[in-house]
Design an enzyme around this catalytic site. Structure first.
Site: not given
Lengths: 142, 142
Positions: A46, A48, A76, A79
């Site tokens: 992801h 992040e 999420c 993260c």
């Protein structure tokens, strides 16, 4: 947030869900990354996570307590967990994510008693453009 | 779990909190990793994350729906989130972690309505040895 939104648009151009993230330290960008799990064959890639990992590598340490994270979508659980492990000072994010978000939705990780680090959280920054990028991406996929 | 425990012991020898993880597919080990955030300058470098990322890279895809994860300690929120993103089929773990665990403790991520994938979960495998490794590590650090 401009750089994060640009990274999100770039992710969309590469066929990835458009999310972008930036790590900032003392008003200077340390790392920028877009969402890329499919392209990188990495379910953890992801935006992040990629930005945090790149910043930690660049700074040569595993804690980023003097850094802020800007991301176009509510993080999420994975993260948000990484943000806590990295000791990120401030989290700025764009659109809320009722389906997968874990900050203001779902498990609300930073409010859990077992959460060992809570960043300051500023939602809704660049929300409209971040949400439009996502909407257009999923509309074009249908 | 033997390989995961060995990876945990190796992590301890390198000054990292002793946790080890293994990804298995069709009874064959695809990836083994120990916890290494300090050594790698990567706050996301928990054993589970490293094993999942290595397995995904080895298999050339971002979903591991035909794989199982064995880990010596109950996964945290970050790792439980990654397990869900990777679509891991079965999760076997050793010691429970009341302070940082997110499977049977804290946010209990796989029980959250927003969790999009729940592996089968088998706790307590090799629990005694996993817990001893952690206890000895933290005792020696005091």
């Amino acid at each position: 947030m401009r750089a994060a939104l640009d990274a999100a648009a770039q992710a969309a151009a590469e066929g990835e869900v458009p999310v972008g993230a930036v790590v900032v330290r003392h008003a200077i960008i340390v790392a920028v990354a877009g969402n890329a799990p499919r392209r990188l064959h990495d379910p953890s890639a992801h935006a992040e996570m990629r930005a945090i990992r790149a910043a930690a590598k660049a700074l040569g340490r595993d804690r980023l307590e003097d850094c802020d994270l800007w991301v176009t979508l509510e993080p999420c659980a994975m993260c948000a967990g990484a943000i806590a492990h990295a000791r990120i000072a401030r989290l700025y994010y764009g659109a809320g994510d009722p389906k997968g978000g874990a900050v203001e939705h779902g498990p609300r990780l930073f409010g859990q008693p077992t959460c060992h680090h809570r960043p300051e959280v500023y939602p809704g920054i660049g929300e409209r453009e971040a949400a439009l990028l996502l909407r257009d991406f999923f509309r074009d996929r249908r």
